[in-house]
Scaffold this motif. Structure first.
Motif, PDB file in Angstrom:
ATOM      1  N   ALA A 291       1.088  -1.434   0.014  1.00  0.00           N
ATOM      2  CA  ALA A 291      -0.031  -0.101   0.210  1.00  0.00           C
ATOM      3  C   ALA A 291       0.877   1.091  -0.049  1.00  0.00           C
ATOM      4  CB  ALA A 291      -0.805   0.149   1.325  1.00  0.00           C
ATOM      5  N   PHE A 292       1.891   1.254   0.731  1.00  0.00           N
ATOM      6  CA  PHE A 292       2.925   2.387   0.862  1.00  0.00           C
ATOM      7  C   PHE A 292       3.536   2.661  -0.392  1.00  0.00           C
ATOM      8  CE2 PHE A 292       3.577   2.026   5.727  1.00  0.00           C
ATOM      9  CZ  PHE A 292       2.870   2.975   5.679  1.00  0.00           C
ATOM     10  N   ARG A 293       3.719   1.499  -1.281  1.00  0.00           N
ATOM     11  CA  ARG A 293       4.493   1.719  -2.653  1.00  0.00           C
ATOM     12  C   ARG A 293       3.519   2.221  -3.722  1.00  0.00           C
ATOM     13  NH1 ARG A 293       7.279  -3.046  -1.267  1.00  0.00           N
ATOM     14  NH2 ARG A 293       5.616  -4.314  -2.179  1.00  0.00           N
ATOM     15  N   ASN A 294       2.152   1.713  -3.410  1.00  0.00           N
ATOM     16  CA  ASN A 294       1.245   2.289  -4.582  1.00  0.00           C
ATOM     17  C   ASN A 294       0.618   3.676  -4.124  1.00  0.00           C
ATOM     18  OD1 ASN A 294       1.697  -0.103  -5.783  1.00  0.00           O
ATOM     19  ND2 ASN A 294       0.114  -1.149  -4.645  1.00  0.00           N
ATOM     20  N   GLY A 295       0.846   4.088  -2.968  1.00  0.00           N
ATOM     21  CA  GLY A 295       0.331   5.374  -2.668  1.00  0.00           C
ATOM     22  C   GLY A 295      -0.951   5.362  -2.007  1.00  0.00           C
ATOM     23  N   ASN A 296      -1.475   4.001  -1.670  1.00  0.00           N
ATOM     24  CA  ASN A 296      -2.763   3.939  -0.988  1.00  0.00           C
ATOM     25  C   ASN A 296      -2.720   4.052   0.314  1.00  0.00           C
ATOM     26  OD1 ASN A 296      -3.666   3.168  -3.731  1.00  0.00           O
ATOM     27  ND2 ASN A 296      -3.265   1.203  -3.361  1.00  0.00           N
ATOM     28  N   LEU A 297      -1.537   4.190   1.142  1.00  0.00           N
ATOM     29  CA  LEU A 297      -1.564   4.607   2.512  1.00  0.00           C
ATOM     30  C   LEU A 297      -0.551   5.331   2.692  1.00  0.00           C
ATOM     31  CD1 LEU A 297      -2.757   3.591   5.405  1.00  0.00           C
ATOM     32  CD2 LEU A 297      -0.902   1.851   5.260  1.00  0.00           C
ATOM     33  N   GLY A 298      -0.997   6.698   3.538  1.00  0.00           N
ATOM     34  CA  GLY A 298       0.187   7.601   4.154  1.00  0.00           C
ATOM     35  C   GLY A 298       0.808   7.190   5.354  1.00  0.00           C
ATOM     36  N   ILE A 299       1.838   7.823   5.856  1.00  0.00           N
ATOM     37  CA  ILE A 299       2.434   7.703   6.755  1.00  0.00           C
ATOM     38  C   ILE A 299       1.336   8.098   8.063  1.00  0.00           C
ATOM     39  CG2 ILE A 299       4.441   8.643   8.548  1.00  0.00           C
ATOM     40  CD1 ILE A 299       5.281   6.893   6.293  1.00  0.00           C
ATOM     41  N   MET A 300       0.628   9.148   7.924  1.00  0.00           N
ATOM     42  CA  MET A 300      -0.216   9.536   9.019  1.00  0.00           C
ATOM     43  C   MET A 300      -1.296   8.674   9.156  1.00  0.00           C
ATOM     44  SD  MET A 300       1.254  12.410  10.139  1.00  0.00           S
ATOM     45  CE  MET A 300      -0.134  12.777  11.146  1.00  0.00           C
TER      46      MET A 300
END
Length: 328
Positions: A291-300
């Motif tokens: 999800a991080f790599r695909n931009g579906n999930l942010g750090i916050m």
């Protein structure tokens, strides 16, 4: 020459003596004379032919004399025939005389057949005159109330002359009487009934006609002794209860084994489910990284998720500590 003449004379004398004894052996004149003076009609040549047929003339003549003096009508041919058949002539004559004196209807033909069958015909006639008492062995039977009784009987029998040849013997009488005692005791409701009226057994057994087909006629059956044995009914009930207990224990053990097997099966399924959960949890970090790599999930978003998880764990910890306090 004189010595030869003397030897010849001695030879003639010895030959004459031998011939005389041979003649007297085959021609028993003295026995013939005795038969004539005793009123027995037997020819001299008959005696000679008896000797040739290897029949002892003295035995036949003495038996004829005895039977004639007793008033019996028996021929020489009958006695010879019975002797040649292997019979015991004196025993038959004694039996016929005894039967005649006791007014028992016994013919020579019957007596000879009984003798040739291997039975003691004279003893049979004596038992007909004086009945014999046979003691049965101890007979154990169980009444309907379960109490065992041990009875002993005395059976008075008399020989049945007409069925002595081919009829069953004492062993059959004893076996049938024992069977009758067992049947009569077994049909009694209570053992006390048998002890109060032992003659009931005798009456019931006598009514069965146990002497049919045997060489004896049963005159009476007397119960000599009755003893009380074990409580067979109680023993059978105890044995049945023990058997039922063992069956119940076996079924309970079977159910316990099945329960253990089901429990083991459920544990195996739980272990399998936990393994699947762990396997699924192991896929979570991979899904987060993707999800991080695909931009579906942010750090916050990730931190908020971590705070929610920490808050959930804290609430669970507080809830569990409250339950432990209540239990204590």
């Amino acid at each position: 020459m004189g010595d030869a003449s003397g030897f010849y004379v001695i030879f003639l004398i010895v030959g004459a003596i031998v011939a005389f004894f041979i003649f007297m052996y085959f021609v028993p004149i003295n026995l013939w004379i005795t038969a004539i003076f005793s009123g027995v009609k037997v020819g001299l040549f008959e005696l000679v032919f008896m000797r040739i047929r290897k029949v002892p003339p003295s035995l036949i003549v003495q038996s004829l004399i005895t039977s004639t003096k007793a008033g019996l009508s028996i021929t020489t041919a009958d006695l010879e025939t019975h002797y040649l058949a292997g019979g015991h002539v004196p025993s038959v004559i004694k039996a016929l005389i005894s039967a005649d004196k006791a007014n028992i209807n016994l013919s020579f033909k019957q007596a000879a057949a009984i003798d040739l069958a291997g039975r003691d015909v004279f003893e049979a006639v004596q038992i007909s005159v004086n009945p014999r008492v046979i003691n049965t062995p101890n007979v154990a039977a169980v009444a309907q109330d379960g109490i065992q009784l041990v009875a002993k009987a005395r059976v008075t029998v008399r020989v049945n002359i007409s069925q002595l040849v081919g009829g069953a013997g004492e062993e059959t009488i004893l076996a049938r009487v024992g069977e009758g005692i067992v049947t009569s005791i077994g049909s009694s409701v209570s053992h006390k009934e048998v002890l109060e009226n032992p003659d009931k057994i005798s009456r019931l057994v006598l009514q069965k006609g146990l002497d049919a087909g045997t060489a004896y006629e049963i005159l009476s059956i007397d119960i000599a002794d009755i003893d009380v044995g074990a409580n067979i009914g109680a023993k059978l009930q105890i044995d049945q209860a023990n058997a039922d207990l063992k069956v119940a224990e076996a079924k309970a053990e079977e159910r316990r084994a099945m329960a253990v097997a089901v429990e083991q099966e459920m544990r195996a399924k739980a272990q399998e489910a936990r393994a699947k959960v762990i396997e699924a949890e192991a896929e979570v970090p991979k899904a987060l990284a993707e999800a991080f790599r695909n931009g579906n999930l942010g750090i916050m978003d990730y931190y908020r998720m971590q705070n929610i998880q920490a808050d959930t764990d804290m609430r669970d910890s507080i809830a569990n500590s409250g339950k432990d306090t209540k239990k204590s």
